[in-house]
Design an enzyme around this catalytic site. Structure first.
Site, mmCIF file in Angstrom:
data_model
loop_
_atom_site.group_PDB
_atom_site.id
_atom_site.type_symbol
_atom_site.label_atom_id
_atom_site.label_comp_id
_atom_site.label_asym_id
_atom_site.label_seq_id
_atom_site.Cartn_x
_atom_site.Cartn_y
_atom_site.Cartn_z
ATOM 1 N N ASP A 206 -1.253 -0.790 5.873
ATOM 2 C CA ASP A 206 -1.379 -0.404 7.335
ATOM 3 C C ASP A 206 -2.817 -0.874 8.037
ATOM 4 O OD1 ASP A 206 -2.899 1.043 5.640
ATOM 5 O OD2 ASP A 206 -2.225 3.074 6.411
ATOM 6 N N GLY A 207 -3.548 -1.713 7.358
ATOM 7 C CA GLY A 207 -4.752 -2.143 7.624
ATOM 8 C C GLY A 207 -5.999 -1.534 7.202
ATOM 9 N N ALA A 208 -5.874 -0.274 6.768
ATOM 10 C CA ALA A 208 -6.852 0.574 6.131
ATOM 11 C C ALA A 208 -7.282 -0.094 4.818
ATOM 12 C CB ALA A 208 -6.832 1.899 6.275
ATOM 13 N N ASN A 209 -8.650 -0.656 4.558
ATOM 14 C CA ASN A 209 -8.914 -1.279 3.570
ATOM 15 C C ASN A 209 -7.952 -2.383 2.724
ATOM 16 O OD1 ASN A 209 -10.910 0.620 3.306
ATOM 17 N ND2 ASN A 209 -9.780 2.281 2.483
ATOM 18 N N ASP B 49 -4.631 5.946 -4.814
ATOM 19 C CA ASP B 49 -4.052 7.642 -5.056
ATOM 20 C C ASP B 49 -4.156 7.653 -6.718
ATOM 21 O OD1 ASP B 49 -3.477 10.236 -4.970
ATOM 22 O OD2 ASP B 49 -1.821 9.862 -3.424
ATOM 23 N N ASP C 132 0.754 -1.149 0.047
ATOM 24 C CA ASP C 132 -0.074 0.074 0.027
ATOM 25 C C ASP C 132 0.839 1.134 0.122
ATOM 26 O OD1 ASP C 132 -2.335 1.509 0.090
ATOM 27 O OD2 ASP C 132 -2.197 1.643 2.238
ATOM 28 N N LYS C 133 0.357 2.418 -0.375
ATOM 29 C CA LYS C 133 1.265 3.609 -0.555
ATOM 30 C C LYS C 133 1.222 4.325 0.709
ATOM 31 C CE LYS C 133 0.371 7.440 -2.862
ATOM 32 N NZ LYS C 133 0.361 8.261 -1.770
ATOM 33 N N THR C 134 0.040 5.137 1.114
ATOM 34 C CA THR C 134 -0.314 5.965 2.123
ATOM 35 C C THR C 134 -0.032 5.196 3.395
ATOM 36 O OG1 THR C 134 -1.569 7.385 0.657
ATOM 37 C CG2 THR C 134 -1.575 7.813 2.900
#
Length: 1258
Positions: A898-901, A762, A510-512
Site C-alpha cells: 500500500d506504499g507505506a514503508n 506484524d 504486505d499484510k496490513t
C-alpha cells in the site's frame, strides 16, 4: 597504476568504477579528420559509445590530474558515462571549515578572482564533476572523488546538532557552503523540443532509417521512401510528445515546493556563533544574539536554521527539528496520508545525569525527528515564546525527495531476457544480410553490372533483412496492454516492465492494508493485575475502568492531533482512542502556564462516565470542579519506531506534580521492559492463543516517574531511561479482517503456480494465522518457525527450528511447538530417498532472525527462501533485501503493497504494484486505483499477453524479412527485383496493417499454470521460425523455377500476350539468359509476378499461424480488426490474381499470366497454408511446447508452497518423463531456485529438526 582505477559510491546502488583521461591533441586531430572524411558519420559511434570517444580523443591520466573521467557501473549492465572535470576557487577545501570573515568567497568556476583582484592566497582550487544531478568533489585525503550529501558528512552527534549547529549561519558562511552544495532546488529541466529531437534522431534506429531512405532515393523508390519518412516522422513526433509530457509532469510535481520564501536564524558574524548558542532565556522567554531573516529557499544550505511557520508549509529541504513539534503529512514518501508527529531531536548533552548515549545523527535512525523535503507540515506546536526551528541537513537532489526524483530521471535499464535475445536475433539477421550482401556483389560482378547498381542493390539487401519498422512493431503490444491496464484501473509509468510481468513466478504481499483491511477493530482487552491476567473484557468505557492506568494509557499513548476540528493520526491509535470515549483538545496559549510553559495535548474522559462523588460542601465546590475535570496533559512523546517496535509518552494529571510514563508496543518488547513480577506467568501462552487466531495484539505498560524529574529535564531525557522498570498493564486485542478479494486472488495465483509470500511488520504468529486464513498456507501444510539467535558470550549464532502444531488440532494443554532432537551430521544422501513423497512445509521467520541468517548462515539463506512464506517484523530495508535475495536465485519477483514503508521493495522488484494513489506511487512502476490485490492477476495476465504478442510480432517481422529476402535474392539472380509499388504494398498495406492489428488480442480470461518463455532463444521458438522459413523458401523456389518450365513461358516483353494463350509451343522455353540494360530495371516479368503473389500470401499465412491465442491471449477470431484486415487482404489478393485488373497490374508492375497458372498458384498457396498451419499448430504446439511446459510445471511444483493442482494423466507422466530425461542427460534447470529444489529433494536432513549452529571460522 592502482590510482588509475578507483571506485566511487562504494557499496551503494550507483557504485561506479572511475578512471582519468587528459585531452590528446593529435588524437583529437585524427578524429576530426576522420569525421570530415566520413561526412560526420564517424562521430555517431563515438556519440553512442562514450568510452570509445575518450579512448579515441584522450590519453590515460591519474584521476587527480584528469580533465575527463570515464565511469562504468559495477552492476550487471556495465553502463558507461563520461564527465568533464571542472574546478573553482574557494576559501577552503571543505564546506564545513571555519572561515575568516575577511576571506573573499568567489562565485567559483573561474581560475581568476571575479572581482578582478590578484588571486588571494586564501583561495584554493576545488576540482569536481557532475553526473546525473550529483556533484562529486575531489578529496585529497582519499585521492578520489566523493559526494557531499550534507550535515551528515560530519558524523555529527545529536548533542552537537544542538550545541554547534543550532545558532544559524552568517551570510558569509552561507555563501561559502553554497559553493559546494549549490542551489537548493530539485530542478527538473524540461529539455527543449530541439534538444529532444536531436537526441531522438541520433538513435541508431533512425540513423539506419536515414541511410535506408537515401538508398531508396538513389534507387528511385520515391513512394516507398516517402512512406517510411512519413511513418518515422509520426513515430518521432509521438515519442517527443510522450517524453516531453513526462518531463513536464515530473517538473510540475516538484516545482510546487522547490522555490518558496523561508525564515532563517542568522548569526551576525562568526564571532557571534558561540555567544548565540543560547537561544532563549528561560526566565524571560525571548531570543538573544540572533536575528530572523527572510530569504528564498533556493539559498538554503546544510547548517542553516529554518523557522517552521505556525500555519505549516511544504518543506523545501531535509531538516532536523531542534525545538518544537510538528504534525506532518508524509504521503510523498510513505504513500499514506496519515499525519505523523515529529518531535525535536533529543539533546543528550542536557540529559539527566548525562546517562544518555550521544548517538551519531542519521536521517534514517532519527527520521521521527527529521522533516523531509516535499512533506507537508500541517501544524506546529511550540514552547511559549519560542519558535519551532529545524537545522537544514540536506538540500537539492541529496534530499529524500531529490533521490526519488533522480531514480525517475535516471532509471536502471530493464533487465529482461527477451531484450537480450532480441539483439542476438538481430545480429543473426545482420549475418544473413551479410551473406546476401556478398552474394549480390558477386552475382552482379559476374553479370558486369555497373558499380553504382552493385552498391545500391547490395546495400538494399541489408535494409530488407533488418526491417525499419521492427522497433515500432515490437512496442505495439506493450502500448495496447498499457491501454487495457488503464481501463481496469492500473496505471503504468514504466511500460517496458509490462512484458516482465508475464514472467512473474513469485509475488510478495504486505499484510496490513494489502491482504487485510486498513482499519482495525477493537475485539477486546485483557488487563493484568498483580502479575496475573484478568478475564477478557469487551467494553472499555466502564465506570470502574475510566480512570484506571490501562484506560489512561489507551487514551494518552498515541500521536493523534486535531486538524481542522477532525481527529487525525494512525488508524490503530485512532481506533484505540475512540474505544475509550475520551476527548482530545489542544490547549490554548493561556492554559500553558499550568504546564510549565509548554503547550500540551490534553485528553480527558467525558464527565458523564466519571464516578459520582459525594456532595461536597459549598466552599469545596471549586476544588471539586478541578478534580472532576480529570485532565491528562501529554508533555512529551517518544514516537513509534519500527526498529524499537514501541512508543511512549510522558504525561501528568492536572493538579499533580508527579509525572507518569505510558508505553505501548509489540507484546514481546513491552514485556521485556517491565518488572518481571508484573508480567503474568502465562503471558506467552495467552499471547500465542490470540496471535494464532489472527488477532493483532498490543501490550500496555505504565510507570510513575521520579518526583525530582522537572519539565526541563524531561524534555532532554533519553527514552531508554523512561522505558524501563515498567509495570505491565495488559493486552489490547485488535481484529484485522481480510479483504474479501484476498482468498480468491491467492487461489488464482496458487493454481497458476505463482508463489505468494507475506512480508509484514506484524507479529509472526499473527502473520502465520492470516496466511492460513487467506489460503497462502494450505490447511494440510506444516509451518516451521526459524528462530535465529545472534552469537552471545562466545557461543556461535544458532537457529532453533520450531514445528508448529497442525491447524485444527489446538488443545489448551498441548505444547504450541514441537522441537525434535536429531543428529545434524553430514551424511551422503540415499538415492532412494528421491522416491519419498515431498512433505509440504513452509518457513516463517522474523526480521531479527532474517538479519542473523543473512549474516551468519549464508549457506542456508537460499534454502530458507525456497520455502519461506511468512516474513514478519520486517523493516523497510529488510523488505528490499528480501526482494534482492529472491531475485538472486532467478525468481521473477512482484511486490504488492500500500506504499507505506514499501517504496524500496516496490522499486527493486521486477514489478512493483502500489495500492496507493498518493505521490509515493511514483516509486512504483504500477499503481492500482482499486485498493485490493485483484490487480495482481490482472497485471500478470496482461503481462503474459503482451509477452506473447511480442514473440508473435518478432517472429512475424523475422519471417517478413526472410520472405522478402528470399524473393529479392532469387530475383537478383535474373537481374530483376521487386517494384517500388510492390515494396510499398507489401510493407504498408500488408505488414504494417497486420502488425498493428495482430497486437490487439486481449489477455486470456484466467491465469493458467504455464508461463510463457522468457526469451526468443528457446527451442520451440527457433524451430517455429526456422520451419516457416524453410517452408517459405521451398514454395517460393518451387514457383520461381517451375514457372520457367511452363509451355507458355518466354522472356516477357510489352508485346507478350501469355494471358490469353492457353498453350504456346516452342517459344524459347529455356531461353533464360539475360543481358543487362542500364535503363531497364526488369521489374515486369513472369518470375516477379509469380513470386510476388506467393510471397504476399505467405505474409498472411505466417501472420495467422503466429497470432497465438489461448492460453495467454484471446483467440484471434475475437480480434475483429485483425480478422477483418486479413480477410480484406485475402480477398483483394485473390481478386487481382484470379481476375486481373489492368490498372492494378500497371500500378503494382505485375504482368498478366495464364488462367491455368493462376489456378496452379492457388493450389500452391493452399498447400503452403496447410503445411504452415500443420507444422505450427499440431507439431510445434502439441509436441515441443507441451514438453517445455511440462518441464516448467514439474520444476515449479517442486518449489511451490501451494497444494498440487489437479493435472491430467498425460501432463503428469509427461513431466515425470521429462524430469527423468533431464537427470539422465545430466542437465539441470537454468534457474538457481530450481537447482536448489532438486538438491533439497534428495537431502534427507532437510528440513532440519534441531538447533543449527553457525560454523566459526578458524
Amino acid at each position: 597504476m592502482e590510482e588509475d582505477h578507483k571506485v566511487i559510491n562504494q557499496g551503494l546502488e550507483d557504485e561506479m568504477e572511475i578512471s582519468g583521461y587528459q585531452m590528446c591533441r593529435w588524437k583529437l586531430f585524427l578524429v576530426g579528420l576522420g569525421a570530415v572524411c566520413t561526412g560526420g558519420f564517424l562521430l555517431l559511434p563515438l556519440y553512442w559509445m562514450p568510452h570509445w570517444l575518450l579512448w579515441a580523443t584522450c590519453s590515460r591520466a591519474t584521476i587527480g590530474d584528469a580533465d575527463m573521467v570515464l565511469l562504468r557501473t559495477t552492476d550487471e549492465f556495465k553502463r558507461w558515462f563520461r564527465a568533464r572535470v571542472r574546478w573553482m576557487l574557494a576559501p577552503g577545501k571543505k564546506p564545513f571549515n571555519k572561515l575568516d570573515s575577511q576571506t573573499p568567497v568567489t562565485n567559483g568556476h573561474s581560475k581568476h578572482d571575479p572581482t578582478g583582484m590578484q588571486p588571494s592566497q586564501h583561495l584554493v582550487e576545488i576540482r569536481y564533476f557532475t553526473l546525473h544531478s550529483t556533484t562529486y568533489f575531489w578529496n585529497d585525503m582519499i585521492q578520489n572523488f566523493e559526494v557531499l550529501k550534507g550535515l551528515e558528512d560530519l558524523n555529527v552527534t545529536c548533542s552537537a546538532v544542538h550545541s554547534e549547529h543550532s545558532a544559524g549561519l552568517t551570510k558569509h558562511m552561507q555563501d561559502y557552503r553554497k559553493l559546494f552544495f549549490g542551489v537548493n532546488e530539485i530542478d527538473v529541466k524540461v529539455p527543449s523540443v530541439f534538444k529532444l529531437l536531436i537526441k531522438e534522431v541520433l538513435n541508431p534506429f533512425y540513423i539506419f532509417q536515414f541511410f535506408s531512405v537515401i538508398l531508396w532515393g538513389v534507387e528511385e523508390y520515391y513512394y516507398y521512401a516517402a512512406a517510411i519518412v512519413f511513418m518515422s516522422l509520426v513515430s518521432i513526433a509521438t515519442s517527443l510528445y510522450t517524453i516531453k509530457k513526462q518531463y513536464i509532469m515530473l517538473h510540475d510535481m516538484v516545482a510546487s515546493h522547490s522555490v518558496v520564501r523561508v525564515s532563517v536564524v542568522r548569526a551576525n558574524n562568526d564571532d557571534d556563533l558561540q555567544s548565540s548558542l543560547e537561544f532563549m532565556e528561560h526566565h524571560l522567554g525571548r531570543y538573544v544574539s540572533t536575528e530572523i531573516e527572510e530569504m528564498m529557499s533556493t539559498d538554503l544550505v546544510p547548517g542553516d536554521v529554518m523557522i517552521i511557520p505556525n500555519n505549516g508549509a511544504v518543506m523545501p529541504c531535509d531538516a532536523v527539528l531542534v525545538s518544537g513539534t510538528c504534525i506532518v503529512n508524509e504521503s510523498m514518501l510513505t504513500g499514506e496520508s496519515v499525519p505523523v508527529t515529529k518531535t525535536n531531536l533529543p539533546n543528550p548533552g542536557q540529559g539527566l545525569m548525562g546517562l544518555e548515549v550521544d548517538a551519531i545523527y542519521s536521517t534514517e535512525e532519527h527520521k521521527r525527528h527529521t522533516l523531509f523535503c516535499g512533506t507537508l507540515v500541517i501544524q506546529t506546536r511550540f514552547y511559549s515564546g519560542e519558535l519551532v526551528k529545524a537545522v537544514v541537513v540536506r538540500t537539492g537532489f541529496s534530499t529524500a525527495k531529490g533521490q526519488l526524483v533522480r531514480s525517475i530521471l535516471y532509471p536502471k535499464p530493464t533487465d529482461f531476457k527477451l531484450y537480450h535475445d532480441a539483439y542476438l536475433f538481430l545480429l543473426c539477421m545482420v549475418g544473413v544480410a551479410a551473406i546476401g550482401f556478398f552474394y549480390t556483389i558477386v552475382l552482379n560482378i559476374l553479370n558486369k553490372v555497373p558499380a553504382k547498381t552493385i552498391i545500391t542493390e547490395s546495400l538494399d539487401v541489408i535494409t530488407i533483412t533488418v526491417p525499419p519498422a521492427l522497433p515500432a512493431a515490437m512496442t505495439a503490444g506493450i502500448v495496447y496492454a498499457q491501454r487495457r491496464l488503464k481501463h481496469i484501473g492500473i496505471f503504468c509509468i514504466s511500460p517496458q516492465r509490462i512484458n516482465i510481468c508475464g514472467q512473474l513466478n513469485l509475488v510478495c504481499f504486505d499484510k496490513t492494508g494489502t491482504l487485510t483491511e486498513d482499519g482495525l477493530d477493537l475485539w477486546g482487552i485483557q488487563r493484568a493485575e498483580s502479575g496475573s491476567f484478568c478475564l477478557s473484557e469487551v467494553n472499555v468505557c466502564q465506570e470502574t475502568l475510566v480512570t484506571s492506568p490501562f484506560v489512561v494509557c489507551m487514551a494518552s499513548c498515541h500521536s493523534l492531533t486535531n486538524i481542522n476540528g477532525q481527529l487525525s493520526g494512525d488508524p490503530l491509535d485512532l481506533k484505540m482512542f475512540e474505544a475509550t470515549g475520551w476527548l482530545l483538545q489542544e490547549a490554548t496559549e493561556e492554559e500553558t502556564s499550568l504546564h510549565n510553559q509548554i503547550t500540551p495535548t490534553v485528553v480527558r474522559p467525558p464527565r458523564q462516565v466519571l464516578p459520582e462523588p459525594a456532595t461536597p460542601p459549598v466552599h469545596e465546590m471549586e476544588l471539586n470542579e478541578l478534580s472532576l475535570s480529570y485532565e491528562i496533559g501529554i508533555l512529551r512523546q517518544f514516537p513509534f519506531s519500527s526498529a524499537l517496535q514501541r512508543m511512549s509518552v510522558v504525561a501528568r494529571r492536572l493538579g499533580e506534580k508527579r509525572m507518569d510514563a505510558y508505553l505501548k508496543g509489540a507484546p514481546e518488547v513491552v514485556a521485556s521492559l517491565c518488572r518481571r513480577e508484573t508480567v503474568p506467568g502465562n503471558f506467552s501462552q495467552v499471547l500465542e492463543n490470540y496471535t494464532k487466531q489472527g488477532f493483532r495484539v498490543i501490550a500496555l505498560a505504565h510507570r510513575h516517574l521520579e518526583s525530582r524529574l522537572t519539565w526541563h529535564k524531561m524534555q532532554n531525557i533519553s527514552r531508554d531511561l523512561v522505558e524501563n522498570n515498567m509495570e505491565f498493564l495488559g493486552l489490547i486485542i485488535m481484529q484485522n479482517k481480510l479483504k474479501a478479494e484476498t482468498p480468491m486472488v491467492l487461489e488464482q495465483l496458487r493454481h497458476a503456480n505463482i508463489r505468494a509470500v507475506m512480508v509484514t511488520g506484524d507479529n509472526i504468529l499473527t502473520a502465520v494465522s492470516v496466511a492460513r486464513d487467506c489460503g497462502m498456507i494450505p490447511p494440510q501444510d506444516r509451518v516451521i518457525i526459524a528462530e535465529a539467535l545472534p552469537p552471545v558470550d562466545g557461543r556461535p549464532a544458532r537457529i532453533e527450528w520450531h514445528y508448529m502444531d497442525e491447524p485444527g488440532l489446538h488443545d489448551s494443554d498441548a505444547a504450541p511447538f514441537e522441537v525434535v532432537q536429531i543428529s545434524m551430521g553430514e551424511e551422503d544422501p540415499d538415492p532412494d530417498e528421491d522416491l519419498r513423497p515431498l512433505e509440504h512445509y513452509h518457513f516463517a521467520m522474523s526480521g531479527k532472525s532474517f538479519t542473523v541468517v543473512t549474516e551468519h548462515f549464508q549457506d542456508l539463506v537460499y534454502k530458507l527462501l525456497l520455502r519461506g512464506t511468512v516474513f514478519a517484523r520486517m523493516t523497510p530495508d529488510q523488505k528490499t533485501q528480501l526482494v534482492e535475495l529472491l531475485q538472486s536465485v532467478d525468481y521473477y519477483v512482484g511486490m504488492c503493497g500500500d506504499g507505506a514503508n514499501d517504496c524500496g521493495a516496490l522499486k527493486r522488484a521486477h514489478s512493483g504494484i502500489s495500492l496507493s494513489e498518493l505521490e509515493a506511487s511514483v516509486a512504483s512502476p504500477f499503481t492500482s486505483k482499486i485498493p485490493n490485490i485483484s490487480c495482481v492477476p490482472n497485471l500478470i495476465r496482461e503481462g503474459r499477453a503482451a509477452l506473447i504478442t511480442s514473440f508473435c510480432v518478432f517472429k512475424f517481422m523475422a519471417l517478413y524479412s526472410m520472405i522478402q529476402y528470399i524473393s529479392v535474392t532469387m530475383l537478383y539472380s535474373m537481374l530483376s527485383n521487386l517494384g517500388d509499388f510492390q515494396f510499398l504494398f507489401i510493407d504498408v498495406a500488408i505488414i504494417l496493417l497486420i502488425v498493428f492489428t495482430m497486437s490487439l488480442n486481449p489477455a486470456w480470461k484466467e491465469l493458467v499454470s504455464r508461463r510463457p518463455p522468457s526469451g526468443l532463444i528457446s527451442g520451440p521458438l527457433l524451430v517455429s521460425v526456422l520451419t516457416q522459413i524453410l517452408v517459405s523458401l521451398g514454395f517460393q523456389m518451387f514457383v520461381f523455377l517451375w514457372v520457367r518450365h511452363q509451355s507458355w513461358y518466354e522472356k516477357w516483353t510489352p508485346s507478350s500476350n501469355a494471358c490469353n494463350s492457353s498453350s504456346v509451343a516452342s517459344l524459347s522455353v529455356h531461353n533464360t539468359n539475360v543481358t543487362y540494360d542500364p535503363y531497364d530495371k526488369n521489374i515486369r516479368n513472369y518470375e516477379n509476378t509469380s513470386v510476388f503473389f506467393v510471397s504476399c500470401f505467405q505474409y498472411l499465412i505466417v501472420a495467422i499461424v503466429f497470432s497465438k491465442g489461448k492460453p495467454f491471449r484471446q483467440p484471434s477470431y475475437k480480434n475483429w480488426l485483425f480478422l477483418l484486415s486479413v480477410c480484406m487482404l485475402y480477398i483483394f489478393l485473390l481478386f487481382i490474381m484470379l481476375y486481373p485488373v489492368p490498372a492494378i497490374n500497371k500500378f503494382l508492375e505485375i504482368v498478366c499470366i495464364p488462367f491455368q497458372w493462376r489456378m496452379t498458384l492457388l493450389v500452391i498457396i493452399l498447400l503452403n497454408t496447410g503445411m504452415s498451419v500443420l507444422l505450427e499448430t499440431f507439431v510445434l504446439d502439441a509436441i515441443l511446447w507441451r514438453l517445455v511446459f511440462s518441464r516448467g510445471k514439474q520444476c515449479s511444483s517442486d518449489i511451490t508452497a501451494a497444494a498440487r493442482t489437479p493435472q491430467s494423466t498425460i501432463d503428469h507422466w509427461g513431466s515425470r518423463c521429462m524430469a527423468a530425461l533431464l537427470r539422465w542427460g545430466g542437465r539441470t534447470p537454468r534457474a538457481r531456485y530450481m537447482c536448489l529444489a532438486q538438491e533439497l529433494r534428495v537431502d534427507p536432513d532437510w528440513p532440519p529438526k534441531t538447533t543449527t549452529e553457525a560454523i566459526i571460522p578458524s
